[in-house]
Design a protein around this motif. Sequence first.
Motif, PDB file in Angstrom:
ATOM      1  N   HIS A  83     -81.276  44.029   3.347  1.00  0.00           N
ATOM      2  CA  HIS A  83     -81.416  45.288   4.093  1.00  0.00           C
ATOM      3  C   HIS A  83     -81.230  45.059   5.600  1.00  0.00           C
ATOM      4  CE1 HIS A  83     -85.294  43.313   4.276  1.00  0.00           C
ATOM      5  NE2 HIS A  83     -85.617  44.086   5.317  1.00  0.00           N
ATOM      6  N   LEU A  84     -81.235  43.793   6.048  1.00  0.00           N
ATOM      7  CA  LEU A  84     -81.207  43.486   7.479  1.00  0.00           C
ATOM      8  C   LEU A  84     -79.804  43.294   8.037  1.00  0.00           C
ATOM      9  CD1 LEU A  84     -84.063  40.825   7.840  1.00  0.00           C
ATOM     10  CD2 LEU A  84     -84.133  43.244   8.461  1.00  0.00           C
ATOM     11  N   ALA A  85     -79.663  43.633   9.305  1.00  0.00           N
ATOM     12  CA  ALA A  85     -78.469  43.307  10.090  1.00  0.00           C
ATOM     13  C   ALA A  85     -78.954  42.984  11.503  1.00  0.00           C
ATOM     14  CB  ALA A  85     -77.491  44.467  10.121  1.00  0.00           C
ATOM     15  N   THR A 118     -80.103  48.878   6.185  1.00  0.00           N
ATOM     16  CA  THR A 118     -81.018  49.944   6.608  1.00  0.00           C
ATOM     17  C   THR A 118     -81.925  49.535   7.757  1.00  0.00           C
ATOM     18  OG1 THR A 118     -82.591  49.272   4.914  1.00  0.00           O
ATOM     19  CG2 THR A 118     -81.025  51.010   4.323  1.00  0.00           C
ATOM     20  N   THR A 119     -82.008  48.247   8.058  1.00  0.00           N
ATOM     21  CA  THR A 119     -82.846  47.767   9.146  1.00  0.00           C
ATOM     22  C   THR A 119     -81.958  47.034  10.142  1.00  0.00           C
ATOM     23  OG1 THR A 119     -84.712  47.528   7.650  1.00  0.00           O
ATOM     24  CG2 THR A 119     -84.866  46.395   9.769  1.00  0.00           C
ATOM     25  N   MET A 120     -81.893  47.574  11.360  1.00  0.00           N
ATOM     26  CA  MET A 120     -81.018  47.027  12.394  1.00  0.00           C
ATOM     27  C   MET A 120     -81.874  46.345  13.462  1.00  0.00           C
ATOM     28  SD  MET A 120     -78.712  50.497  12.639  1.00  0.00           S
ATOM     29  CE  MET A 120     -77.556  49.946  13.874  1.00  0.00           C
ATOM     30  N   LEU A 121     -81.596  45.078  13.727  1.00  0.00           N
ATOM     31  CA  LEU A 121     -82.315  44.322  14.752  1.00  0.00           C
ATOM     32  C   LEU A 121     -81.383  44.046  15.906  1.00  0.00           C
ATOM     33  CD1 LEU A 121     -84.146  41.835  12.384  1.00  0.00           C
ATOM     34  CD2 LEU A 121     -85.024  43.951  13.352  1.00  0.00           C
ATOM     35  N   LEU A 122     -81.862  44.293  17.121  1.00  0.00           N
ATOM     36  CA  LEU A 122     -81.067  44.109  18.329  1.00  0.00           C
ATOM     37  C   LEU A 122     -81.660  43.021  19.195  1.00  0.00           C
ATOM     38  CD1 LEU A 122     -78.921  45.052  20.436  1.00  0.00           C
ATOM     39  CD2 LEU A 122     -80.633  46.683  21.236  1.00  0.00           C
TER      40      LEU A 122
END
Length: 127
Positions: A83-85, A118-122
């Motif tokens: 689900h992560l990017a 669905t979960t975006m990490l910046l």
Amino acid sequence: MAFTIEPIAEPLTDETVCDINAFENALMLELDPGSVPMPASMTRAYATLHDPTDIVDSYLARDDNGRVVGTAWMSAPKSDNPHLAFTRLGVDASARRNGVATSVLGKYGAFCAANERTTMLLGAGGR
């Protein structure tokens, strides 16, 4: 300020590697004046060597003079935490507040949607 967004894609020319390297080193110096510049070989490795179990994409922004003013490096694991990017974004101080980050974040959103993340990490800042 006008700019263009282009993919960082193989095969990378030496000129593109040097342009990205100059940008990344300038950004590191802005964030940490005591940092040591990275050699272009590190930039080439960062742009081309990836965990084969990750989905990756990357973009750079150039101003009207061809100078790199922003980068975004994206990755998403294929197996663990599907689900992560992740993305690491950097924009040159002289190009901020001109839509560069908004444009590359649009590419990140498309990357996430295409890979059903669905979960975006910046992350922002130095290497």
